[in-house]
Design an enzyme around this catalytic site. Sequence first.
Site, mmCIF file in Angstrom:
data_model
loop_
_atom_site.group_PDB
_atom_site.id
_atom_site.type_symbol
_atom_site.label_atom_id
_atom_site.label_comp_id
_atom_site.label_asym_id
_atom_site.label_seq_id
_atom_site.Cartn_x
_atom_site.Cartn_y
_atom_site.Cartn_z
ATOM 1 N N SER A 111 -2.361 49.551 10.103
ATOM 2 C CA SER A 111 -1.926 49.893 11.471
ATOM 3 C C SER A 111 -0.739 49.023 11.877
ATOM 4 C CB SER A 111 -3.083 49.709 12.454
ATOM 5 O OG SER A 111 -3.527 48.360 12.450
ATOM 6 N N ASN B 164 -12.270 42.449 14.887
ATOM 7 C CA ASN B 164 -12.867 43.467 15.762
ATOM 8 C C ASN B 164 -12.806 43.070 17.240
ATOM 9 O OD1 ASN B 164 -13.390 44.613 13.327
ATOM 10 N ND2 ASN B 164 -15.622 44.406 13.410
ATOM 11 N N THR C 145 -0.259 80.792 49.251
ATOM 12 C CA THR C 145 -1.489 80.852 48.449
ATOM 13 C C THR C 145 -1.275 82.041 47.510
ATOM 14 O OG1 THR C 145 -2.619 82.309 50.008
ATOM 15 C CG2 THR C 145 -2.982 79.948 50.313
ATOM 16 N N HIS C 146 -1.787 81.934 46.341
ATOM 17 C CA HIS C 146 -1.558 82.963 45.294
ATOM 18 C C HIS C 146 -0.062 83.201 45.089
ATOM 19 C CE1 HIS C 146 -5.849 83.842 45.890
ATOM 20 N NE2 HIS C 146 -5.561 83.778 47.176
ATOM 21 N N SER D 152 23.207 75.581 30.747
ATOM 22 C CA SER D 152 22.957 76.346 29.530
ATOM 23 C C SER D 152 24.147 76.172 28.601
ATOM 24 C CB SER D 152 22.776 77.819 29.891
ATOM 25 O OG SER D 152 23.017 78.631 28.765
ATOM 26 N N LYS E 189 24.745 78.501 34.824
ATOM 27 C CA LYS E 189 23.355 78.083 35.012
ATOM 28 C C LYS E 189 23.212 76.635 35.458
ATOM 29 C CE LYS E 189 20.025 80.029 34.268
ATOM 30 N NZ LYS E 189 19.216 80.282 33.065
ATOM 31 N N ASN F 43 19.773 74.534 35.702
ATOM 32 C CA ASN F 43 18.340 74.687 35.437
ATOM 33 C C ASN F 43 17.554 73.426 35.804
ATOM 34 O OD1 ASN F 43 18.865 77.219 34.263
ATOM 35 N ND2 ASN F 43 19.346 76.244 32.298
ATOM 36 N N TYR G 282 -18.505 48.332 15.036
ATOM 37 C CA TYR G 282 -17.108 48.658 14.765
ATOM 38 C C TYR G 282 -17.000 49.640 13.599
ATOM 39 C CZ TYR G 282 -12.209 48.437 13.605
ATOM 40 O OH TYR G 282 -10.910 48.788 13.354
ATOM 41 N N GLN H 69 -9.316 52.407 15.119
ATOM 42 C CA GLN H 69 -7.889 52.119 14.956
ATOM 43 C C GLN H 69 -7.038 53.337 15.340
ATOM 44 O OE1 GLN H 69 -6.498 49.709 11.549
ATOM 45 N NE2 GLN H 69 -5.515 51.565 10.806
HETATM 46 N N1 ARG Z 1 -6.498 47.188 12.866
HETATM 47 C C1 ARG Z 1 -7.866 47.403 13.237
HETATM 48 C C2 ARG Z 1 -7.990 48.237 14.508
HETATM 49 O O1 ARG Z 1 -7.024 48.562 15.102
HETATM 50 C C3 ARG Z 1 -8.581 46.131 13.459
HETATM 51 C C4 ARG Z 1 -9.102 45.646 12.173
HETATM 52 C C5 ARG Z 1 -10.537 45.663 12.065
HETATM 53 N N2 ARG Z 1 -10.777 46.017 10.722
HETATM 54 C C6 ARG Z 1 -11.932 45.952 10.077
HETATM 55 N N3 ARG Z 1 -11.959 46.333 8.891
HETATM 56 N N4 ARG Z 1 -13.011 45.503 10.649
HETATM 57 O O2 ARG Z 1 -9.075 48.577 14.908
#
Ligand code: ARG
Length: 485
Positions: free
Chosen positions: A28, A111, A156-157, A276, A282, A284, A316, A321
Site C-alpha cells: 500500500s 494494525n 414541484t414536479h 463547445s 454555447k 454551458n 485485523y 487496507q
Molecule cells: N498497510 C496495512 C493497512 O493499510 C497495514 C499493515 C497491517 N498488515 C498486516 N499484515 N497486519 O491496513
Amino acid sequence: MTGDESDEGTAVRGDRFSGGPARGFLSSLDDDERIFAADVAVDRAHVVMLAEQGIVDAETAGTILQALNVVEVEGHAMLPDGEDVHEAIESAVIEQVGPEGGKMHTARSRNDEVATCIRLRLREDVLEAIEAVCDLRAALVAGAEEHADTVMPGFTHLQHAQPTTVGHYLLSYEQALARDTARLFDAFERVNQSPLGAAAFAGTPFDVDRERTAELLGFDGVLTNSMDASSARDFLVEVASAMANLATTLSGLSEDVVIFANQGYLDLSDDYSSTSSIMPQKKNPDTFELVRSVAGEANSGLTGILTTLKGLPRAYNRDLQNATPHVWDSVDAVTEAVGVAAGGIATATWEEEALAEAAGSNFSTATGVADLLAMEGVPFRTAHELVAKAGESGADYAALDAAAQAVLGESLDTYVEQSAVEAALDPAESVAMRDSVGGPAPGAVAAALEAAEATLTTDTDELESKQGALGDAHTDLMAEVNEYV
Ligand code: ARG
C-alpha cells in the site's frame, strides 16, 4: 550508530516474505503517501511515550526521533521499499540509527498504527470539508440577503407551483448544508479517537500509556477495547456516508442551477461555464454538471467501504487496507465540488426580470387565491375546485368571479373584496401572504436569515476551535520531541 555502521537488517523486512510476485499487490506504499505525515506524528508520539514510560531509554528515543526528523524532511518519495509506509519509515529509521531503531516498534503493531494514521489524516480532511461547506453556506446566505425579496417561480414536479423568493430558495439549501455540516462534525467525534496501543489486537505486556499518546496526538479519547480499536473502520463508513449525503445535496443544487441557467433565470459567471468546441454560441454550465456527478464518486466510495467491510471476521484482516482509499477518493471529490459550487453560486447573477415574469406565469398564484377564499370561510376543497375552474378560462378576477357563480352560486365579492383577490393574484403579494415560520414572506425570510447566520457562526467557531486544538497538539508534540533530540 549511523547507517554506515549498521551491518544487519537495515530494512525491517529482510525475511522470506519480503519478495515474490505478489509484492506489488500486497503493498500500500503508494496509497500511503496520504498518511506519511500522520505516520511520522504517530511514530513521534509513540516514541515519546515509550521514553516517558521507561520502555525505551531517553538516548535511544532521541536518536529515533532525530531520524524521524530526517525522514520527515526527505519525504515519502525518498522512503526505502516496504510493504507500506509504516514498514518503510521504520526501515529508514533503522538505516540511519542501526538496529536500535527497531525499538520504535515496541508495544505496537502496524494494525493499531495504520488505524491511528488514517484517523489522524481523516480528521483533518473532515475539517477541511466542513470549512468548504461553511464557505458554500456563506455564499448562499449572501445571495439570500441580496435577493431576499426577488420573486421567482417555485417548482414541484419541475412544474411552476407557487411563487417564492430567491432568498427563500437559497436558504433551503443553506439549511440542508447545515445538516450536512452537523453530520460531518458528528463523524469527526468518532474519527478523533485513538486506537494506538491496541497493538495487533490483543494489547501488549508493556506498560504503555494509551491516554498519553492520545493526548500527544490531539485525540479526544482512547478506543479502549484493543480488538475493536485495531480493526474498527465504521468511522470510514460514517465519513463516507456524510459525504454521500452532502454530495446528494450538492447534486440537487447543481441540477437546479443547470435548469435555471437553461431557463435564463440565472447567469453563471464565465469562470464557472464552458463552451463547445464546435458550437461557438454555447455557454454551458459544465462546472455544475460535474458537481452534480460527484454523487457518483461519493456513492461508490460509500458502497466500496461497506462492501469491503461486510463479513470481515475479528480482528485485523488485510481487506482493511483496500477500504481506506475509498474514503480519500470520496472526501477529495466532494470537498473539491463543494468549493466549486461555492464559487459558482457566489459569482452567478440572478436575472430578476426573467424570474419575475416566470413567477407570474402559469397561474402559479392559484394556491394563494384558494387559501384566501378558505380564509374567508369557503371550504378549502371547494376553493380548490373554484380556482381550478378559473384557471381553465383566464386565471384573472373575471374568471374567478365566473367560477364563483358556477361553484358557489354567488359572486366572488360576497366572500372577499376584489382588491384582496387582485393582490393574491400578484406574485409578490402572494409571497408576502405566506408568512408562516420558514415561509417565503419577507419577514419570515429575514428571521431565517438571522437564524442561518447564527448557526453558521456557531459552526465556524467550532471548526476554528477544532482546527486550533489540532494545531496546538502538533506544537506540543514537537516540543516534547525536542526534549529528546
Ligand atoms: N498497510 C496495512 C493497512 O493499510 C497495514 C499493515 C497491517 N498488515 C498486516 N499484515 N497486519 O491496513
